[in-house]
Design an enzyme around this catalytic site. Structure first.
Site, PDB file in Angstrom:
ATOM      1  N   LYS A  80       0.873  -1.186   0.000  1.00 45.50           N
ATOM      2  CA  LYS A  80       0.000   0.000   0.000  1.00 45.50           C
ATOM      3  C   LYS A  80       0.903   1.227   0.000  1.00 45.50           C
ATOM      4  O   LYS A  80       1.743   1.392   0.887  1.00 45.50           O
ATOM      5  CB  LYS A  80      -0.897   0.006   1.248  1.00 45.50           C
ATOM      6  CG  LYS A  80      -1.624   1.334   1.484  1.00 45.50           C
ATOM      7  CD  LYS A  80      -2.541   1.312   2.704  1.00 45.50           C
ATOM      8  CE  LYS A  80      -3.128   2.692   2.996  1.00 45.50           C
ATOM      9  NZ  LYS A  80      -3.981   2.727   4.210  1.00 45.50           N
ATOM     10  N   LYS A 130     -10.210  12.962   7.662  1.00 42.65           N
ATOM     11  CA  LYS A 130      -9.680  12.712   8.997  1.00 42.65           C
ATOM     12  C   LYS A 130      -9.648  14.038   9.757  1.00 42.65           C
ATOM     13  O   LYS A 130      -9.583  15.100   9.147  1.00 42.65           O
ATOM     14  CB  LYS A 130      -8.241  12.186   8.904  1.00 42.65           C
ATOM     15  CG  LYS A 130      -8.118  10.758   8.411  1.00 42.65           C
ATOM     16  CD  LYS A 130      -6.662  10.303   8.427  1.00 42.65           C
ATOM     17  CE  LYS A 130      -6.482   8.925   7.832  1.00 42.65           C
ATOM     18  NZ  LYS A 130      -7.050   7.833   8.632  1.00 42.65           N
ATOM     19  N   GLU A 164      -9.266   3.540   2.194  1.00 45.92           N
ATOM     20  CA  GLU A 164      -8.783   3.584   0.808  1.00 45.92           C
ATOM     21  C   GLU A 164      -7.694   2.558   0.535  1.00 45.92           C
ATOM     22  O   GLU A 164      -7.495   2.158  -0.609  1.00 45.92           O
ATOM     23  CB  GLU A 164      -8.269   4.999   0.482  1.00 45.92           C
ATOM     24  CG  GLU A 164      -6.821   5.309   0.896  1.00 45.92           C
ATOM     25  CD  GLU A 164      -6.584   5.243   2.397  1.00 45.92           C
ATOM     26  OE1 GLU A 164      -7.563   5.339   3.162  1.00 45.92           O
ATOM     27  OE2 GLU A 164      -5.416   5.067   2.817  1.00 45.92           O
ATOM     28  N   ARG A 208      -7.475  -0.586   1.243  1.00 44.77           N
ATOM     29  CA  ARG A 208      -8.006  -1.848   0.706  1.00 44.77           C
ATOM     30  C   ARG A 208      -8.459  -1.674  -0.740  1.00 44.77           C
ATOM     31  O   ARG A 208      -8.457  -2.633  -1.499  1.00 44.77           O
ATOM     32  CB  ARG A 208      -9.132  -2.357   1.623  1.00 44.77           C
ATOM     33  CG  ARG A 208     -10.271  -1.398   1.782  1.00 44.77           C
ATOM     34  CD  ARG A 208     -11.116  -1.700   3.017  1.00 44.77           C
ATOM     35  NE  ARG A 208     -10.422  -1.340   4.268  1.00 44.77           N
ATOM     36  CZ  ARG A 208     -10.919  -1.555   5.478  1.00 44.77           C
ATOM     37  NH1 ARG A 208     -12.099  -2.146   5.627  1.00 44.77           N
ATOM     38  NH2 ARG A 208     -10.244  -1.205   6.555  1.00 44.77           N
TER      39      ARG A 208
HETATM   40  N1  BES Z   1      -4.088   4.868   6.803  1.00 46.94           N
HETATM   41  C1  BES Z   1      -5.173   4.567   7.649  1.00 46.94           C
HETATM   42  C2  BES Z   1      -4.807   3.624   8.793  1.00 46.94           C
HETATM   43  C3  BES Z   1      -3.808   4.127   9.799  1.00 46.94           C
HETATM   44  C4  BES Z   1      -4.252   4.617  11.022  1.00 46.94           C
HETATM   45  C5  BES Z   1      -2.463   4.053   9.566  1.00 46.94           C
HETATM   46  C6  BES Z   1      -3.344   5.033  11.959  1.00 46.94           C
HETATM   47  C7  BES Z   1      -1.537   4.491  10.511  1.00 46.94           C
HETATM   48  C8  BES Z   1      -1.989   4.971  11.715  1.00 46.94           C
HETATM   49  C9  BES Z   1      -6.295   3.906   6.851  1.00 46.94           C
HETATM   50  O1  BES Z   1      -6.398   4.269   5.535  1.00 46.94           O
HETATM   51  C10 BES Z   1      -7.581   4.256   7.513  1.00 46.94           C
HETATM   52  O2  BES Z   1      -7.890   5.416   7.560  1.00 46.94           O
HETATM   53  N2  BES Z   1      -8.275   3.259   8.016  1.00 46.94           N
HETATM   54  C11 BES Z   1      -9.513   3.451   8.668  1.00 46.94           C
HETATM   55  C12 BES Z   1     -10.446   2.344   8.227  1.00 46.94           C
HETATM   56  C13 BES Z   1     -11.864   2.541   8.655  1.00 46.94           C
HETATM   57  C14 BES Z   1     -12.468   3.751   7.953  1.00 46.94           C
HETATM   58  C15 BES Z   1     -12.620   1.286   8.330  1.00 46.94           C
HETATM   59  C16 BES Z   1      -9.272   3.385  10.176  1.00 46.94           C
HETATM   60  O3  BES Z   1      -8.449   2.593  10.616  1.00 46.94           O
HETATM   61  O4  BES Z   1      -9.905   4.137  10.891  1.00 46.94           O
HETATM   62 ZN    ZN Z   2      -4.601   4.899   4.658  1.00 45.20          ZN
HETATM   63 ZN    ZN Z   3      -7.538   6.058   5.255  1.00 45.01          ZN
END
Ligand code: BES
Ligand code: ZN
Ligand code: ZN
Length: 503
Positions: free
Chosen positions: A270, A282, A354, A356
């Site tokens: 990724k 975010k 995103e 996935r």
């Molecule tokens: N890049 C983030 C995950 C992440 C979180 C990486 C903290 C490093 C530190 C990922 O794209 C994301 O935002 N995931 C969401 C998924 C959810 C919307 C199902 C998450 O983990 O909140």
């Molecule tokens: Zn991400």
């Molecule tokens: Zn994300």
């Protein structure tokens, strides 16, 4: 960091510092009874805990070892004690971190040239594994991301470490050192890219970097840009990049292998150059550090550079699914439906899930290489931090035995992996209302497994596949004794260990 190996023992090494490892509060110095005694009293006197990655630097002429220094028996100007903690809890990463911490502590004290022994005496660590871990740790300890520091040039001067004393198996030690050096070069070079912020490490810049690296190291490079991705119906990754001024890319690097008849392994990373969340934006705190959302791809790049130099038998293909996740008038909306490369339809219910989406297309392309196995690495979920903290990455896949292989490789490489399950119920949670799949689960629990359950739809069941969620381990927000803040390249060490072990 210059790494050398000599058959001449530690006592002949007139260096600025000797690094002495300490386990169970005892200095590990075989055959040096007098010096061991003196160091024991120094440890007592100073109350040095010997906990893992704790260090103590002292000048030899001003300490309990002063008599040995005065007699000329101790040729070092300084000693750096480096803690390994308790033997019971020993893991390879503690050795690598201790070496790193020792170099960092020494460097702070103005020391540039180090020597250490070659005999391990630590748990069940072989001599060559010891040399490898210490060399790699020392090299990492010498690194700092100072590209943007305007005074960085003043610091200059290369560090060095000499491994002193005959190895029982000299050729194994030499091989370990050479490999560690090549691995470290790959890690340090890639760290400079991995630490770049979103405005610097754009998808195009990553592509240029990968192309140059491939050329310099004898790998083949190819890229699918926006038009090719459209042609190939990679609509999931295109949807992620839709809100960005930067186009998406899928980069492929190929290493032929010395046994070209063998099926390749495919590594997929990724590579989100910045994750704002998109329209599912975010909030402030959560958006910090999101330039590290490219870490999966960075680990793949480092692993590919290692592979290019270490030349394992197995062919290896590295793929980076690159995009920037931004909100704008052209961005994907929550509720949008897209059809991925393998024809499955996806409801994008949350544009922040995103990773996935970009991996869906890349994994689906990966199977076209008819691989023996696929491993993907991704900073996929915040949930992995709730499950495992910053200590271990989660491994979730379609083959328990394959997961175990990676866990073992991680143990040897000093990277902790922990298996999470993938059950039919988890697969059900990712089924869409009007379409095949939803990109967030119906339940708000088990986020890391849900992410993997989504990805499982893009890999044929008969191909062993493992997903490493490295969101908690890919970067450090604060500097530690053994590392500056920033990219760790977690995963690269495990991948090369696993690939080398396939022979
Ligand atoms: N890049 C983030 C995950 C992440 C979180 C990486 C903290 C490093 C530190 C990922 O794209 C994301 O935002 N995931 C969401 C998924 C959810 C919307 C199902 C998450 O983990 O909140
Ligand atoms: Zn991400
Ligand atoms: Zn994300």
């Amino acid at each position: 960091m210059k790494l050398t190996l000599t058959a001449r023992p530690l006592e002949t090494q007139a260096k600025e510092a000797w690094i002495i490892f300490v386990q169970n509060k005892k200095p590990l110095l075989s055959g040096h009874t007098e010096l061991t005694k003196l160091l024991n009293s120094q440890i007592k006197k100073t109350g040095f805990s010997g906990d893992y990655a704790k260090t103590l630097v002292f000048p030899t002429f001003l300490s309990a070892v002063a008599s040995a220094k005065a007699d000329g028996k101790l040729k070092a100007d300084n000693i750096v004690l480096a803690g390994l903690g308790d033997r019971k809890h020993f893991r390879m990463e503690y050795l690598e971190r201790a070496a790193s911490a020792a170099v960092r502590a020494g460097k702070k004290a103005g020391i540039k040239h180090f020597a250490t022994g070659t005999a391990a005496e630590i748990g069940k660590v072989s001599e060559s594994a010891f040399v490898r871990a210490v060399a790699r740790g020392a090299a990492w300890g010498s690194y700092s991301f100072d590209t943007f520091k305007t005074d960085s040039k003043k610091r200059g001067g290369e560090l060095s470490i000499t491994f002193a004393g005959p190895c029982v198996n000299a050729s194994a030690c030499r091989k370990a050192l050479t490999e560690a050096e090549l691995e470290s070069q790959a890690l340090l070079a890639t760290a400079d890219l991995a630490n770049l912020p979103g405005n610097e490490a754009t998808p195009q810049k990553i592509a240029n970097w990968a192309q140059k690296m491939a050329k310099e190291n004898g790998l083949t490079y190819s890229v699918l840009n926006k038009a090719e991705l459209k042609n190939k119906k990679c609509n999931a990754i295109l949807a992620v990049a839709a809100g960005s001024a930067q186009d998406a890319k899928i980069i492929t690097l190929k290493y032929k292998g010395t046994n070209p008849k063998a099926k390749p392994v495919v590594l997929v990373g990724k590579t989100i150059t910045f994750d704002s969340g998109g329209l599912s934006l975010k909030t402030g705190k959560h958006m910090e550090w999101m330039q590290y959302d490219k870490s999966g791809g960075m680990a793949v790049l480092a692993a590919m550079q290692m592979v290019a130099h270490l030349k394992p038998a197995t062919p290896v293909i590295g793929m980076l699914a690159v995009a920037e996740n931004m909100p704008s008038g052209s961005a994907a909306r929550p509720g949008d439906i897209v059809k991925a490369h393998n024809g499955k339809t996806i409801e994008i219910l949350n544009t922040d899930a995103e990773g996935r989406l970009v991996l869906a297309d890349a994994l689906s392309l990966a199977k076209l290489h008819k691989p023996a196995a696929i491993v993907d690495l991704a900073t996929l979920t915040g949930a992995v931090l709730s499950a495992l903290g910053y200590t271990a990455a989660a491994v979730v896949g379609n083959d328990h035995k394959f997961n175990q292989k990676l866990i073992q490789a991680g143990d040897a490489a000093g990277e902790r992996l922990w298996e999470l399950p993938l059950w039919p119920e988890n697969m059900d949670d990712m089924k869409g209302t009007f379409v095949d799949l939803r990109n967030i689960s119906k339940s708000s629990t088990a986020g890391t497994i849900n992410g993997a359950a989504f990805l499982a739809n893009f890999v044929p069941e008969e191909i062993p596949w493992a997903h490493l969620d490295i969101a908690g381990t890919a970067y450090e927000e604060h500097s530690k004794a053994w590392t500056d803040a920033g990219a760790t390249l977690f995963g690269a060490r495990t991948l090369i260990e696993w690939i080398k072990g396939m022979e």
